[in-house]
Design a protein around this motif. Structure first.
Motif, PDB file in Angstrom:
ATOM      1  N   ALA A   8     -21.208  -9.584-107.095  1.00 39.33           N
ATOM      2  CA  ALA A   8     -20.221  -8.860-106.616  1.00 39.33           C
ATOM      3  C   ALA A   8     -19.841  -9.388-105.350  1.00 39.33           C
ATOM      4  CB  ALA A   8     -20.510  -7.174-106.583  1.00 39.33           C
ATOM      5  N   VAL A   9     -18.523  -8.991-104.696  1.00 40.46           N
ATOM      6  CA  VAL A   9     -17.967  -9.442-103.442  1.00 40.46           C
ATOM      7  C   VAL A   9     -18.093  -8.140-102.559  1.00 40.46           C
ATOM      8  CG1 VAL A   9     -16.293 -10.357-102.252  1.00 40.46           C
ATOM      9  CG2 VAL A   9     -16.902 -11.428-104.386  1.00 40.46           C
ATOM     10  N   LEU A  10     -18.732  -8.296-101.475  1.00 33.41           N
ATOM     11  CA  LEU A  10     -18.641  -6.974-100.508  1.00 33.41           C
ATOM     12  C   LEU A  10     -17.589  -6.839 -99.870  1.00 33.41           C
ATOM     13  CD1 LEU A  10     -20.539  -4.880 -99.514  1.00 33.41           C
ATOM     14  CD2 LEU A  10     -21.271  -6.076 -97.618  1.00 33.41           C
ATOM     15  N   LEU A  11     -16.892  -5.807 -99.909  1.00 31.76           N
ATOM     16  CA  LEU A  11     -15.666  -5.464 -99.183  1.00 31.76           C
ATOM     17  C   LEU A  11     -16.086  -4.133 -98.258  1.00 31.76           C
ATOM     18  CD1 LEU A  11     -12.672  -5.597 -98.534  1.00 31.76           C
ATOM     19  CD2 LEU A  11     -11.998  -4.505-100.598  1.00 31.76           C
ATOM     20  N   ASP A  12     -16.179  -4.569 -97.062  1.00 29.03           N
ATOM     21  CA  ASP A  12     -16.582  -3.293 -96.055  1.00 29.03           C
ATOM     22  C   ASP A  12     -15.165  -3.015 -95.437  1.00 29.03           C
ATOM     23  OD1 ASP A  12     -17.116  -1.884 -93.900  1.00 29.03           O
ATOM     24  OD2 ASP A  12     -19.084  -2.893 -93.421  1.00 29.03           O
ATOM     25  N   THR A  13     -14.807  -1.656 -95.753  1.00 30.89           N
ATOM     26  CA  THR A  13     -13.406  -1.367 -95.066  1.00 30.89           C
ATOM     27  C   THR A  13     -13.516  -0.160 -93.870  1.00 30.89           C
ATOM     28  OG1 THR A  13     -13.423   0.692 -96.674  1.00 30.89           O
ATOM     29  CG2 THR A  13     -12.483  -1.365 -97.644  1.00 30.89           C
ATOM     30  N   THR A  14     -14.728  -0.293 -93.592  1.00 33.61           N
ATOM     31  CA  THR A  14     -14.659   0.520 -92.259  1.00 33.61           C
ATOM     32  C   THR A  14     -13.688   0.501 -91.118  1.00 33.61           C
ATOM     33  OG1 THR A  14     -17.171   0.239 -92.295  1.00 33.61           O
ATOM     34  CG2 THR A  14     -16.422   1.006 -90.320  1.00 33.61           C
ATOM     35  N   ALA A  15     -13.196  -0.669 -91.031  1.00 37.20           N
ATOM     36  CA  ALA A  15     -11.984  -0.855 -90.078  1.00 37.20           C
ATOM     37  C   ALA A  15     -10.785  -1.287 -90.525  1.00 37.20           C
ATOM     38  CB  ALA A  15     -12.464  -1.973 -88.984  1.00 37.20           C
ATOM     39  N   MET A  16     -10.559  -0.865 -91.771  1.00 37.99           N
ATOM     40  CA  MET A  16      -9.430  -1.080 -92.665  1.00 37.99           C
ATOM     41  C   MET A  16      -8.592   0.188 -93.047  1.00 37.99           C
ATOM     42  SD  MET A  16     -10.478  -4.081 -95.098  1.00 37.99           S
ATOM     43  CE  MET A  16     -11.242  -5.783 -94.575  1.00 37.99           C
ATOM     44  N   GLY A  17      -7.258   0.114 -93.043  1.00 36.01           N
ATOM     45  CA  GLY A  17      -6.508   1.172 -93.438  1.00 36.01           C
ATOM     46  C   GLY A  17      -6.188   0.851 -94.866  1.00 36.01           C
ATOM     47  N   VAL A  18      -5.709   1.616 -95.633  1.00 31.54           N
ATOM     48  CA  VAL A  18      -5.686   1.370 -97.123  1.00 31.54           C
ATOM     49  C   VAL A  18      -4.699   0.112 -97.579  1.00 31.54           C
ATOM     50  CG1 VAL A  18      -4.266   2.264 -99.378  1.00 31.54           C
ATOM     51  CG2 VAL A  18      -5.414   3.811 -97.791  1.00 31.54           C
ATOM     52  N   GLU A  19      -3.829  -0.251 -96.855  1.00 36.05           N
ATOM     53  CA  GLU A  19      -3.103  -1.490 -97.245  1.00 36.05           C
ATOM     54  C   GLU A  19      -3.756  -2.656 -96.821  1.00 36.05           C
ATOM     55  OE1 GLU A  19      -0.270  -1.414 -98.966  1.00 36.05           O
ATOM     56  OE2 GLU A  19      -0.299   0.995 -98.822  1.00 36.05           O
ATOM     57  N   GLU A  20      -4.672  -2.685 -95.733  1.00 34.15           N
ATOM     58  CA  GLU A  20      -5.394  -3.704 -95.556  1.00 34.15           C
ATOM     59  C   GLU A  20      -6.485  -3.959 -96.427  1.00 34.15           C
ATOM     60  OE1 GLU A  20      -7.477  -4.970 -91.236  1.00 34.15           O
ATOM     61  OE2 GLU A  20      -6.396  -3.073 -91.303  1.00 34.15           O
ATOM     62  N   ALA A  21      -6.915  -2.814 -96.902  1.00 35.74           N
ATOM     63  CA  ALA A  21      -8.131  -2.745 -97.826  1.00 35.74           C
ATOM     64  C   ALA A  21      -7.546  -3.495 -99.344  1.00 35.74           C
ATOM     65  CB  ALA A  21      -8.732  -1.531 -98.045  1.00 35.74           C
TER      66      ALA A  21
END
Ligand code: CDP
Ligand code: CDP
Length: 208
Positions: A181-194
């Protein structure tokens, strides 16, 4: 194409899953709703979520049309879900439904805790979505407040931490990032960015 999304509570799995499904013309299944419905059924029957017999019976006769999504999304159903979901027979009763959903054309996006590891180990793309616990608590707290429920983020954070710990430490299909699996850390992301980052992950997998 089958896309598997896993991650801890309120990491944005459902939001990203829904948007990926719309983008690629796939169907979407939020598998957390299944466990939430089992948990809610047990509570509605006047039992506690640790009542194995009641939970297994509820999972084996689950009728999703009985519940409205707003009730299932609430904290009470979430807490109950994280108890019934540790019971192996409950998980076993829900496997076929999830795999059949994934197998239907033209493919699907499923999000949960064990999609990449157990439900769809051969998924074309696996994404493990996460974010700092405090950020996840604020996101979930905002959802509750938007729905008119008075909650503070500290309470939501404590609830999320407890649920993550229970989901990660159970023996049956624990919350775990699949090796591929590819890790996607959205701590600093808004919805669109994520969502944009998730689409880039899918595109990279399709090319490679
Ligand atoms: O939306 P949130 O991340 O808060 O929770 P959810 O995805 O709706 O899942 C609720 C609970 O169901 C989790 O805390 C897990 O205990 C359980 N669950 C699971 O065990 N396996 C899944 N594939 C999905 C949910
Ligand atoms: O499905 P899961 O419980 O992992 O999370 P969700 O219900 O998709 O997302 C929880 C909340 O966080 C939603 O209100 C999203 O709009 C918000 N959010 C997000 O999903 N992703 C971000 N990068 C920022 C906020």
């Amino acid at each position: 194409m089958i896309i598997a999304i896993d991650g801890p509570a309120a990491s944005g799995k459902g939001t990203i899953g829904k948007r990926l499904a719309a983008h690629y013309g796939l169907r979407h299944l939020d598998t957390g709703l299944l466990y939430r419905a089992v948990g809610k059924s047990v509570l509605d029957a006047g039992k506690t979520p640790d009542d194995r017999k009641a939970a297994i019976a509820a999972a084996q006769s689950l009728d999703l049309t009985r519940f409205d999504e707003a009730t299932l999304k609430g904290a009470e159903a979430g807490e109950a879900a994280s108890h019934v979901s540790a019971i192996p027979e409950v998980r076993a009763a829900l496997v076929n439904y999830q795999r059949a959903f994934a197998a239907e054309k033209p493919g699907a996006v499923l999000d949960g805790r064990d999609i990449g590891t157990v439900i769809c180990p051969d998924a074309d793309v696996k994404i493990f979505v996460t974010a700092a616990p405090e950020v996840r608590a604020t996101r979930r707290g905002n959802e509750y407040r938007a729905a008119g429920k008075a909650v503070d983020d500290a309470t939501v954070l404590a609830d999320i931490r407890k649920r993550d710990e229970r989901d990660s430490s159970r023996a049956a299909s624990p919350l775990r990032q699949a090796d591929d699996a590819v890790l996607l850390d959205t701590t600093a992301m808004g919805v669109e960015e994520a969502v944009a980052a998730a689409i880039r992950i899918v595109e990279a997998r399709r090319r490679g």
